[in-house]
Design a protein around this motif. Sequence first.
Motif, mmCIF file in Angstrom:
data_model
loop_
_atom_site.group_PDB
_atom_site.id
_atom_site.type_symbol
_atom_site.label_atom_id
_atom_site.label_comp_id
_atom_site.label_asym_id
_atom_site.label_seq_id
_atom_site.Cartn_x
_atom_site.Cartn_y
_atom_site.Cartn_z
ATOM 1 N N VAL A 121 0.842 -1.196 0.000
ATOM 2 C CA VAL A 121 0.000 0.000 0.000
ATOM 3 C C VAL A 121 0.878 1.246 0.000
ATOM 4 O O VAL A 121 0.620 2.204 -0.730
ATOM 5 C CB VAL A 121 -0.941 0.012 1.219
ATOM 6 C CG1 VAL A 121 -1.757 1.285 1.265
ATOM 7 C CG2 VAL A 121 -1.849 -1.203 1.188
ATOM 8 N N LYS A 122 1.941 1.203 0.878
ATOM 9 C CA LYS A 122 2.837 2.363 0.970
ATOM 10 C C LYS A 122 4.260 1.828 1.057
ATOM 11 O O LYS A 122 4.580 1.027 1.937
ATOM 12 C CB LYS A 122 2.492 3.190 2.209
ATOM 13 C CG LYS A 122 3.275 4.490 2.348
ATOM 14 C CD LYS A 122 2.793 5.268 3.577
ATOM 15 C CE LYS A 122 3.546 6.580 3.727
ATOM 16 N NZ LYS A 122 3.144 7.326 4.947
ATOM 17 N N PRO A 123 5.131 2.229 0.131
ATOM 18 C CA PRO A 123 6.489 1.681 0.135
ATOM 19 C C PRO A 123 7.293 2.201 1.341
ATOM 20 O O PRO A 123 6.925 3.175 1.992
ATOM 21 C CB PRO A 123 7.065 2.175 -1.188
ATOM 22 C CG PRO A 123 6.314 3.423 -1.483
ATOM 23 C CD PRO A 123 4.923 3.200 -0.956
ATOM 24 N N GLU A 124 8.363 1.510 1.620
ATOM 25 C CA GLU A 124 9.257 1.930 2.701
ATOM 26 C C GLU A 124 9.840 3.296 2.379
ATOM 27 O O GLU A 124 10.198 3.589 1.239
ATOM 28 C CB GLU A 124 10.390 0.913 2.853
ATOM 29 C CG GLU A 124 11.330 1.220 3.996
ATOM 30 C CD GLU A 124 12.461 0.211 4.089
ATOM 31 O OE1 GLU A 124 13.260 0.304 5.013
ATOM 32 O OE2 GLU A 124 12.528 -0.687 3.203
ATOM 33 N N SER A 125 9.953 4.152 3.431
ATOM 34 C CA SER A 125 10.469 5.506 3.241
ATOM 35 C C SER A 125 11.290 5.911 4.473
ATOM 36 O O SER A 125 11.513 5.096 5.382
ATOM 37 C CB SER A 125 9.312 6.489 3.009
ATOM 38 O OG SER A 125 8.445 6.520 4.135
ATOM 39 N N TYR A 126 11.725 7.141 4.491
ATOM 40 C CA TYR A 126 12.528 7.674 5.602
ATOM 41 C C TYR A 126 11.999 9.038 5.972
ATOM 42 O O TYR A 126 11.422 9.755 5.161
ATOM 43 C CB TYR A 126 14.006 7.785 5.196
ATOM 44 C CG TYR A 126 14.655 6.467 4.859
ATOM 45 C CD1 TYR A 126 15.283 5.734 5.860
ATOM 46 C CD2 TYR A 126 14.629 5.967 3.570
ATOM 47 C CE1 TYR A 126 15.887 4.516 5.551
ATOM 48 C CE2 TYR A 126 15.223 4.753 3.259
ATOM 49 C CZ TYR A 126 15.861 4.035 4.261
ATOM 50 O OH TYR A 126 16.438 2.842 3.959
ATOM 51 N N LYS A 127 12.272 9.364 7.272
ATOM 52 C CA LYS A 127 11.976 10.718 7.719
ATOM 53 C C LYS A 127 13.211 11.275 8.408
ATOM 54 O O LYS A 127 14.012 10.543 9.012
ATOM 55 C CB LYS A 127 10.768 10.749 8.641
ATOM 56 C CG LYS A 127 10.973 10.094 9.989
ATOM 57 C CD LYS A 127 9.717 10.225 10.858
ATOM 58 C CE LYS A 127 9.915 9.544 12.223
ATOM 59 N NZ LYS A 127 8.722 9.696 13.084
ATOM 60 N N LYS A 195 19.082 13.031 11.231
ATOM 61 C CA LYS A 195 19.315 11.641 10.882
ATOM 62 C C LYS A 195 18.057 11.057 10.235
ATOM 63 O O LYS A 195 16.947 11.515 10.463
ATOM 64 C CB LYS A 195 19.721 10.833 12.103
ATOM 65 C CG LYS A 195 18.635 10.690 13.155
ATOM 66 C CD LYS A 195 19.095 9.816 14.309
ATOM 67 C CE LYS A 195 17.999 9.675 15.371
ATOM 68 N NZ LYS A 195 18.420 8.797 16.477
ATOM 69 N N LYS A 196 18.276 10.041 9.344
ATOM 70 C CA LYS A 196 17.182 9.362 8.660
ATOM 71 C C LYS A 196 16.616 8.263 9.532
ATOM 72 O O LYS A 196 17.341 7.372 9.950
ATOM 73 C CB LYS A 196 17.652 8.743 7.347
ATOM 74 C CG LYS A 196 17.916 9.746 6.240
ATOM 75 C CD LYS A 196 18.296 9.014 4.953
ATOM 76 C CE LYS A 196 18.486 9.989 3.811
ATOM 77 N NZ LYS A 196 18.855 9.299 2.553
ATOM 78 N N VAL A 197 15.356 8.403 9.774
ATOM 79 C CA VAL A 197 14.663 7.377 10.549
ATOM 80 C C VAL A 197 13.799 6.579 9.570
ATOM 81 O O VAL A 197 12.906 7.135 8.910
ATOM 82 C CB VAL A 197 13.796 7.998 11.646
ATOM 83 C CG1 VAL A 197 13.036 6.910 12.395
ATOM 84 C CG2 VAL A 197 14.644 8.812 12.586
ATOM 85 N N PRO A 198 14.057 5.302 9.345
ATOM 86 C CA PRO A 198 13.277 4.515 8.381
ATOM 87 C C PRO A 198 11.826 4.337 8.796
ATOM 88 O O PRO A 198 11.524 4.157 9.974
ATOM 89 C CB PRO A 198 14.011 3.182 8.346
ATOM 90 C CG PRO A 198 14.719 3.084 9.646
ATOM 91 C CD PRO A 198 15.089 4.488 10.037
ATOM 92 N N ILE A 199 10.920 4.453 7.773
ATOM 93 C CA ILE A 199 9.483 4.206 7.978
ATOM 94 C C ILE A 199 9.172 2.924 7.233
ATOM 95 O O ILE A 199 9.335 2.849 6.012
ATOM 96 C CB ILE A 199 8.624 5.367 7.430
ATOM 97 C CG1 ILE A 199 8.981 6.677 8.128
ATOM 98 C CG2 ILE A 199 7.140 5.057 7.587
ATOM 99 C CD1 ILE A 199 8.287 7.891 7.542
ATOM 100 N N PRO A 200 8.768 1.898 7.933
ATOM 101 C CA PRO A 200 8.557 0.610 7.273
ATOM 102 C C PRO A 200 7.407 0.677 6.256
ATOM 103 O O PRO A 200 6.488 1.489 6.374
ATOM 104 C CB PRO A 200 8.234 -0.336 8.424
ATOM 105 C CG PRO A 200 7.720 0.546 9.516
ATOM 106 C CD PRO A 200 8.444 1.848 9.384
ATOM 107 N N ALA A 201 7.492 -0.205 5.255
ATOM 108 C CA ALA A 201 6.435 -0.275 4.229
ATOM 109 C C ALA A 201 5.149 -0.793 4.833
ATOM 110 O O ALA A 201 5.164 -1.557 5.807
ATOM 111 C CB ALA A 201 6.886 -1.181 3.085
ATOM 112 N N GLN A 202 4.052 -0.365 4.207
ATOM 113 C CA GLN A 202 2.727 -0.796 4.670
ATOM 114 C C GLN A 202 2.103 -1.718 3.618
ATOM 115 O O GLN A 202 2.146 -1.435 2.420
ATOM 116 C CB GLN A 202 1.821 0.417 4.905
ATOM 117 C CG GLN A 202 2.295 1.323 6.039
ATOM 118 C CD GLN A 202 1.335 2.479 6.256
ATOM 119 O OE1 GLN A 202 0.231 2.498 5.696
ATOM 120 N NE2 GLN A 202 1.737 3.426 7.099
#
Length: 275
Positions: A121-127, A195-202
């Motif tokens: 639904v939502k690919p892995e990303s970073y914040k 710093k990049k904090v990974p957001i897991p894919a949904q």
Amino acid sequence: MSLSTKGIALAAVAVVALGFSGCTQQAMASSGSTKVKAAAPADLGLYPPNARPGECYAKVYIPPKYATKTEKVTVDEGGVKLKVIPAKYGYKTEKRLVREAGYKLVCKPPVYKTVTEKVLVKPESYKLVTVPAQYKTVTERVLVSPATTEWRKGSGVTTPIAGGGRVTDVNCLVKIPAKYKTVTKRVMVTPPTTKKVPIPAQYKTVTKRVLVKPAETVKVPIPAQYKTVQVKTVVEPAKTVELKTPPRYSTVTKRVKVSNGYYTWQRVNCRTVSH
């Protein structure tokens, strides 16, 4: 010339006139005969040849002579007459093709199956997260004023003055030490960063229909169809027969000219006319 002679001459002239008229009428009236033109009186000349004195001549028309003739005439020459004899027919039973063999197209629908799969639904990303700066407390000695020298008034000179002089003003160069102060302060150890904090894919579980076999068309054979029928057939074909017809005759009686009419000089008795 006597009266009798005169009468004979007039009769001869009348005969000439009547004979010429009658000959012309007969020549025109006779059917099937050729029209013959009689010799004109002028053809004999003005006077008869070899006449002697005292003789009288008259132009006399001798009419044509006819005879009756009977002959056989063909009325119908006969010939050949064609007679058409119509054909003869009969009936027989035959197996006739009503519909030829062929094919029909049958459409087969597609085949599907239901499957469950995990759909992204939502690919892995970073914040980006801000990391604050880190500090520590340190104590250090801070120079308030540096060491220096200055002139100050002195007293109690113990050194003999050469020449017996008198001391009036004493100045001493004095060393003034540096002054320090102890200061406590916060010192930044680590500057602020990100710093990049990974957001897991949904993912989402989805149920869907999947094509297993596509739709297709299939040829299905259609057999030929026959029908038993009564057929009219020619037993004996039509033909033409020649029939001979004999000739037909008829007996015809017709008038045939035997000789043509003509003019001639004929010696007659007549009264001499004096001028």
